[in-house]
Design a protein around this motif. Sequence first.
Motif, PDB file in Angstrom:
ATOM      1  N   GLN A 198       0.834  -1.202   0.000  1.00 27.52           N
ATOM      2  CA  GLN A 198       0.000   0.000   0.000  1.00 27.52           C
ATOM      3  C   GLN A 198       0.872   1.257   0.000  1.00 27.52           C
ATOM      4  OE1 GLN A 198      -3.161  -0.205   2.861  1.00 27.52           O
ATOM      5  NE2 GLN A 198      -4.036   1.760   2.286  1.00 27.52           N
ATOM      6  N   VAL A 199       1.997   1.205   0.727  1.00 23.65           N
ATOM      7  CA  VAL A 199       2.946   2.325   0.701  1.00 23.65           C
ATOM      8  C   VAL A 199       3.457   2.526  -0.722  1.00 23.65           C
ATOM      9  CG1 VAL A 199       5.133   3.209   1.580  1.00 23.65           C
ATOM     10  CG2 VAL A 199       3.635   1.899   3.096  1.00 23.65           C
ATOM     11  N   ALA A 200       3.814   1.432  -1.381  1.00 24.54           N
ATOM     12  CA  ALA A 200       4.328   1.511  -2.747  1.00 24.54           C
ATOM     13  C   ALA A 200       3.276   2.078  -3.700  1.00 24.54           C
ATOM     14  CB  ALA A 200       4.779   0.129  -3.210  1.00 24.54           C
ATOM     15  N   ALA A 201       2.039   1.616  -3.554  1.00 29.08           N
ATOM     16  CA  ALA A 201       0.971   2.081  -4.444  1.00 29.08           C
ATOM     17  C   ALA A 201       0.701   3.573  -4.258  1.00 29.08           C
ATOM     18  CB  ALA A 201      -0.306   1.275  -4.184  1.00 29.08           C
ATOM     19  N   ILE A 202       0.699   4.029  -3.013  1.00 24.94           N
ATOM     20  CA  ILE A 202       0.473   5.453  -2.753  1.00 24.94           C
ATOM     21  C   ILE A 202       1.627   6.283  -3.305  1.00 24.94           C
ATOM     22  CG2 ILE A 202       0.332   7.184  -0.913  1.00 24.94           C
ATOM     23  CD1 ILE A 202      -1.300   5.127   0.703  1.00 24.94           C
ATOM     24  N   GLY A 203       2.848   5.785  -3.149  1.00 21.16           N
ATOM     25  CA  GLY A 203       4.011   6.499  -3.688  1.00 21.16           C
ATOM     26  C   GLY A 203       3.959   6.613  -5.203  1.00 21.16           C
ATOM     27  N   HIS A 229       7.705  -1.885   8.671  1.00 25.47           N
ATOM     28  CA  HIS A 229       7.845  -0.508   8.192  1.00 25.47           C
ATOM     29  C   HIS A 229       8.697  -0.490   6.940  1.00 25.47           C
ATOM     30  CE1 HIS A 229      10.284   3.200   7.764  1.00 25.47           C
ATOM     31  NE2 HIS A 229       9.092   3.743   7.883  1.00 25.47           N
ATOM     32  N   VAL A 230       8.236   0.223   5.919  1.00 24.45           N
ATOM     33  CA  VAL A 230       9.052   0.454   4.728  1.00 24.45           C
ATOM     34  C   VAL A 230       9.073   1.949   4.431  1.00 24.45           C
ATOM     35  CG1 VAL A 230       8.669  -1.824   3.693  1.00 24.45           C
ATOM     36  CG2 VAL A 230       7.083   0.054   3.180  1.00 24.45           C
ATOM     37  N   SER A 231      10.165   2.379   3.816  1.00 26.70           N
ATOM     38  CA  SER A 231      10.311   3.783   3.444  1.00 26.70           C
ATOM     39  C   SER A 231       9.774   3.986   2.032  1.00 26.70           C
ATOM     40  CB  SER A 231      11.787   4.186   3.515  1.00 26.70           C
ATOM     41  OG  SER A 231      11.950   5.563   3.241  1.00 26.70           O
ATOM     42  N   MET A 232       8.875   4.960   1.872  1.00 26.70           N
ATOM     43  CA  MET A 232       8.200   5.134   0.584  1.00 26.70           C
ATOM     44  C   MET A 232       9.165   5.295  -0.592  1.00 26.70           C
ATOM     45  SD  MET A 232       5.174   7.758  -0.596  1.00 26.70           S
ATOM     46  CE  MET A 232       3.935   7.103   0.507  1.00 26.70           C
ATOM     47  N   PRO A 233      10.222   6.122  -0.502  1.00 26.98           N
ATOM     48  CA  PRO A 233      11.088   6.256  -1.680  1.00 26.98           C
ATOM     49  C   PRO A 233      11.876   4.991  -2.011  1.00 26.98           C
ATOM     50  CG  PRO A 233      11.966   7.500   0.180  1.00 26.98           C
ATOM     51  CD  PRO A 233      10.594   7.057   0.565  1.00 26.98           C
ATOM     52  N   VAL A 234      11.908   4.020  -1.097  1.00 28.48           N
ATOM     53  CA  VAL A 234      12.564   2.732  -1.377  1.00 28.48           C
ATOM     54  C   VAL A 234      11.626   1.822  -2.163  1.00 28.48           C
ATOM     55  CG1 VAL A 234      13.543   0.646  -0.349  1.00 28.48           C
ATOM     56  CG2 VAL A 234      14.072   2.883   0.633  1.00 28.48           C
ATOM     57  N   VAL A 235      10.369   1.723  -1.708  1.00 28.00           N
ATOM     58  CA  VAL A 235       9.419   0.819  -2.375  1.00 28.00           C
ATOM     59  C   VAL A 235       8.731   1.484  -3.563  1.00 28.00           C
ATOM     60  CG1 VAL A 235       9.036  -0.594  -0.327  1.00 28.00           C
ATOM     61  CG2 VAL A 235       7.577   1.416  -0.718  1.00 28.00           C
ATOM     62  N   ALA A 236       8.825   2.811  -3.667  1.00 22.22           N
ATOM     63  CA  ALA A 236       8.294   3.543  -4.829  1.00 22.22           C
ATOM     64  C   ALA A 236       9.373   4.515  -5.306  1.00 22.22           C
ATOM     65  CB  ALA A 236       7.013   4.286  -4.472  1.00 22.22           C
ATOM     66  N   PRO A 237      10.428   3.998  -5.931  1.00 18.52           N
ATOM     67  CA  PRO A 237      11.545   4.875  -6.331  1.00 18.52           C
ATOM     68  C   PRO A 237      11.129   5.995  -7.271  1.00 18.52           C
ATOM     69  CG  PRO A 237      11.754   2.650  -7.279  1.00 18.52           C
ATOM     70  CD  PRO A 237      10.669   2.587  -6.269  1.00 18.52           C
ATOM     71  N   GLU A 238       9.951   5.855  -7.898  1.00 15.56           N
ATOM     72  CA  GLU A 238       9.457   6.923  -8.785  1.00 15.56           C
ATOM     73  C   GLU A 238       9.294   8.251  -8.052  1.00 15.56           C
ATOM     74  OE1 GLU A 238       7.102   3.096  -9.891  1.00 15.56           O
ATOM     75  OE2 GLU A 238       8.002   4.003  -8.102  1.00 15.56           O
ATOM     76  N   ILE A 239       9.066   8.194  -6.717  1.00 17.93           N
ATOM     77  CA  ILE A 239       8.796   9.416  -5.944  1.00 17.93           C
ATOM     78  C   ILE A 239      10.063   9.979  -5.305  1.00 17.93           C
ATOM     79  CG2 ILE A 239       8.296   8.362  -3.675  1.00 17.93           C
ATOM     80  CD1 ILE A 239       6.310  11.225  -5.381  1.00 17.93           C
ATOM     81  N   ALA A 240      11.184   9.280  -5.423  1.00 16.26           N
ATOM     82  CA  ALA A 240      12.387   9.648  -4.655  1.00 16.26           C
ATOM     83  C   ALA A 240      12.823  11.095  -4.882  1.00 16.26           C
ATOM     84  CB  ALA A 240      13.526   8.690  -4.987  1.00 16.26           C
ATOM     85  N   ASP A 241      12.702  11.597  -6.108  1.00 12.08           N
ATOM     86  CA  ASP A 241      13.170  12.959  -6.385  1.00 12.08           C
ATOM     87  C   ASP A 241      12.167  14.022  -5.973  1.00 12.08           C
ATOM     88  OD1 ASP A 241      15.240  14.687  -7.500  1.00 12.08           O
ATOM     89  OD2 ASP A 241      13.753  15.197  -9.047  1.00 12.08           O
ATOM     90  N   ARG A 242      10.997  13.588  -5.492  1.00 13.14           N
ATOM     91  CA  ARG A 242       9.995  14.533  -5.004  1.00 13.14           C
ATOM     92  C   ARG A 242       9.528  14.104  -3.614  1.00 13.14           C
ATOM     93  NH1 ARG A 242       7.974  17.807  -9.050  1.00 13.14           N
ATOM     94  NH2 ARG A 242       6.013  18.153  -7.955  1.00 13.14           N
ATOM     95  N   CYS A 243      10.477  13.613  -2.820  1.00 14.98           N
ATOM     96  CA  CYS A 243      10.129  13.094  -1.495  1.00 14.98           C
ATOM     97  C   CYS A 243      11.089  13.644  -0.447  1.00 14.98           C
ATOM     98  CB  CYS A 243      10.193  11.566  -1.508  1.00 14.98           C
ATOM     99  SG  CYS A 243       9.633  10.796   0.026  1.00 14.98           S
ATOM    100  N   ILE A 244      10.519  14.061   0.686  1.00 19.76           N
ATOM    101  CA  ILE A 244      11.304  14.459   1.850  1.00 19.76           C
ATOM    102  C   ILE A 244      10.985  13.497   2.980  1.00 19.76           C
ATOM    103  CG2 ILE A 244      11.679  16.247   3.600  1.00 19.76           C
ATOM    104  CD1 ILE A 244      10.954  18.329   1.490  1.00 19.76           C
ATOM    105  N   VAL A 245      12.022  12.898   3.552  1.00 19.78           N
ATOM    106  CA  VAL A 245      11.879  12.016   4.700  1.00 19.78           C
ATOM    107  C   VAL A 245      12.247  12.794   5.953  1.00 19.78           C
ATOM    108  CG1 VAL A 245      12.696   9.897   5.821  1.00 19.78           C
ATOM    109  CG2 VAL A 245      12.460   9.976   3.327  1.00 19.78           C
ATOM    110  N   VAL A 246      11.358  12.793   6.960  1.00 19.88           N
ATOM    111  CA  VAL A 246      11.679  13.426   8.235  1.00 19.88           C
ATOM    112  C   VAL A 246      11.790  12.337   9.300  1.00 19.88           C
ATOM    113  CG1 VAL A 246      10.609  15.607   7.583  1.00 19.88           C
ATOM    114  CG2 VAL A 246       9.255  13.923   8.810  1.00 19.88           C
ATOM    115  N   ASN A 247      12.753  12.528  10.195  1.00 18.15           N
ATOM    116  CA  ASN A 247      13.042  11.502  11.188  1.00 18.15           C
ATOM    117  C   ASN A 247      13.845  12.151  12.316  1.00 18.15           C
ATOM    118  OD1 ASN A 247      13.376   8.984  12.445  1.00 18.15           O
ATOM    119  ND2 ASN A 247      13.805   7.922  10.519  1.00 18.15           N
TER     120      ASN A 247
END
Length: 412
Positions: A198-203, A229-247
């Motif tokens: 579901q994370v991948a699909a949303i990404g 837990h999975v990180s969205m830009p890992v399972v949906a690499p299409e979003i990596a260049d438009r993704c900010i991870v906060v932690n």
Amino acid sequence: MSTHAPASSSTTHPRISARIGGIAESATLAVDAKAKALKAAGRPVIGFGAGEPDFPTPDYIVQAAIAACSLPANHRYTPAAGLPALREAVAAKTARDSGLEVEAAQVLITNGGKQSVYQAFATLLDPGDEVLLPAPYWTTYPEAVALAGGVTVPVVADETTGYMVGIEQLEAALTPRTKVLLFCSPSNPTGAVYPPEQVAAIGRWAADKGLWVITDEIYEHLVYGDAVHVSMPVVAPEIADRCIVVNGVAKTYAMTGWRVGWMIGPKDVIKAATNLQSHLTSNVCNVAQQAALAAVTGPLDAVDEMRTAFDRRRQLIVGLLDAIPHVSCPEPLGAFYAYPSVAGLIGKSFDGVRPASSAELATLVLEKAEVAVVPGEAFGTPGYFRLSYALSDQDLVTGVTRMAEFLATATD
């Protein structure tokens, strides 16, 4: 020369700007402060409001901070983006824990995760830009959006879907002004953990729509049972260049008071956010950064110990809450919160008092049962309570039992 007295500034200009005057106090911190004040006054209040582990920061991290205090280099300004060694270490920790490969130049060290959330929105949003915000949501998100001039568009999920939104709901909320999707899994306040697919699909959906995603991974290590837990830009690499991870280190290492977080994203966004931080706060406290360096380069033993305790308490609190008449509590799979529905108690009589909202019911619970909970209004979904189970087993049982005994007095 004019003989007229100058107009009173108080009549021509408000004392507080509309931008700041419109911000609500953090409801979770307010509940926690009220509980602590009542306890200080001698009331036996048990507080379920605070979102922080009840464990001390591991000793090796504390010792690193003590040693750092003696180093003159830590007494001076350092780069606004963070200590170079810490930025490198956060990049390495991110690859280790989630499989996301980033460079140190893509990391900005912030004063806690909360500052990274604010700066992410401030860096991306122009006035009127819309943010899709799955609800229930953490209380700070909409305020940070508003401060950046953005508009929050809640996308509401309830217990029937495990508090998770679907792509159909997101699609229905999309407009030409939508720029960002905020995503948080494991979730505060519900404990929901989205399945990897579901994370991948949303990404992929967000990438297809040309949106940005801000994904909050502060609870990444606090998952239970079969949840992953999975990180969205890992399972949906299409979003990596438009993704900010906060932690940050707050939840994983029991370091809420140290105030060290970070944001990870494309270099141009991180550079822009660094420019903002250079004027806003400059560098994060160097001693705290050195402590965070020890944390992220050290073992995960501390979080393993906490996770075992939280898992036990999670099962305990869900059982206790579900046994209360008119209360329904889905099983949280992450973080350390339970989010029961109390809608069935709204409007019932408690010795003649009929609360018209979960906020009024929470006030009654505090006054009559001496138990502090945060009402769902704070998270965008009235009719619920959030209870943190980051407190001792004994306090947990005593507090929920006390609340249950009071709620059981409800009559039609």
